[in-house]
Write an enzyme that holds these catalytic residues in place. Structure first.
Site, PDB file in Angstrom:
ATOM      1  N   ASP A   1      -5.796  -2.894  -3.059  1.00 23.04           N
ATOM      2  CA  ASP A   1      -4.719  -2.694  -2.089  1.00 23.04           C
ATOM      3  C   ASP A   1      -4.110  -4.001  -1.573  1.00 23.04           C
ATOM      4  O   ASP A   1      -4.825  -4.926  -1.184  1.00 23.04           O
ATOM      5  CB  ASP A   1      -5.291  -1.899  -0.919  1.00 23.04           C
ATOM      6  CG  ASP A   1      -4.233  -1.249  -0.061  1.00 23.04           C
ATOM      7  OD1 ASP A   1      -3.400  -1.972   0.495  1.00 23.04           O
ATOM      8  OD2 ASP A   1      -4.247  -0.007   0.050  1.00 23.04           O
TER       9      ASP A   1
ATOM     10  N   SER B   1       0.831  -1.197   0.000  1.00 21.42           N
ATOM     11  CA  SER B   1       0.000   0.000   0.000  1.00 21.42           C
ATOM     12  C   SER B   1       0.872   1.257   0.000  1.00 21.42           C
ATOM     13  O   SER B   1       1.759   1.399  -0.840  1.00 21.42           O
ATOM     14  CB  SER B   1      -0.956  -0.048   1.188  1.00 21.42           C
ATOM     15  OG  SER B   1      -1.976   0.908   1.060  1.00 21.42           O
TER      16      SER B   1
END
Length: 307
Positions: A182, A55
């Protein structure tokens, strides 16, 4: 390609650095690493042999691996001016509602910033080995982008997919038309995956791992109250934070790697649980957490990188 990043293969320790996800809270890791560079006289990009991230942590890892940037320069990409461009609110976002019909932010600003930094460069152009995680929603499986196995993936795609946090940003479409979200869905702490791939990428079993978090949410949740919650109640009380808690990876890593592993993290205290709060007050708390980390872990880190 296999020998591209292989040096002194089986005789010297290779060091990898692993960055957790955590949105703006990952600024704390850069505060810490800026202090490390000042105290050691060494650049982070020179100290470590491989850079791993999930991320927002994937962005930080890529900046060090690809550009060899200083911690100060990477931190500048988290300034208010850049964050305002990255977090361009969707026209459809309703601040008054917890349940949203669309992602909070558009992708255009984020992609534009990534292109400014990384251009059209693929992972193959990285100065040091790099690894990030994403999740393919159509195949329902995790995806690893790294210097050895996916060198032709662009840095823009690798980072945009790894940081396409559900509810915050739209799903990211890759060049092959796959759809990614993500990497924190897989794990917010990519230490174990990074170590597993590093053995092949760096061609050695002698690996030291420095893992840096983004603050832990240790606020108590009321058991009796939680027994009455439905979806809305759990959303209000950080169900996403609970699902993304990866501290078990830290426990496993400590047990497996012993003295070849060092983790920097702490409870986040007054820092907002949301990933996108870049108010002056929240950024000040994030900075303080990074400095507190240095006070607690600085000496151990200096010793760790010199061994």
């Amino acid at each position: 390609m296999k020998n591209l990043f292989s040096f002194f293969s089986n005789y010297s320790n290779k060091k990898i650095i692993s960055f957790d996800g955590g949105g703006v809270r990952t600024i704390a890791s850069l505060v810490f690493l800026k202090k490390l560079e000042a105290e050691s006289g060494k650049k982070v990009s020179d100290v470590f042999d491989m850079f791993v991230g999930t991320s927002a942590g994937a962005f930080n890892a890529a900046c060090f691996a690809f550009g060899g940037f200083s911690a100060e320069k990477v931190k500048r990409y988290w300034s208010e001016a850049y964050l305002e461009r990255i977090m361009k609110t969707s026209f459809f976002w309703d601040k008054a509602s917890l349940i949203q019909a669309r992602p909070r932010y558009e992708s255009e600003g984020r992609i534009e910033v990534l292109k400014e930094i990384f251009g059209k460069n693929n992972i193959a152009e990285s100065n040091k080995p790099f690894l990030s995680l994403a999740y393919d929603i159509e195949k329902r499986k995790h995806v690893v982008f790294d210097s050895l196995n996916t060198p032709d993936i662009s840095f823009v795609d690798a980072i945009a997919s790894s940081s396409a946090a559900p509810m915050y940003f739209p799903t990211h479409q890759m060049q092959d038309e796959s759809w990614m979200i993500d990497g924190s869905i897989v794990t917010n702490n990519p230490t174990l995956i990074g170590q597993a791939y590093a053995k092949e990428i760096l061609e050695t079993e002698n690996i030291k791992i420095f893992s840096i978090g983004s603050g832990q949410n240790k606020n108590k949740i009321s058991g009796p109250s939680s027994s009455k919650w439905g979806g809305m109640g759990w959303l209000r009380n950080d169900i996403m934070g609970i699902l993304l808690d990866s501290e078990i990876h830290n426990d496993i890593s400590k047990d497996l790697f012993k003295d070849n592993y060092l983790r920097v993290n702490s409870p986040r205290g007054k820092i907002n649980k949301f990933l996108d709060d870049y108010s002056d007050e929240n950024l000040e708390q994030i900075h303080l957490m990074g400095m507190e980390w240095w006070s607690k872990f600085g000496d151990d880190t200096l010793k760790f990188i010199d061994d």
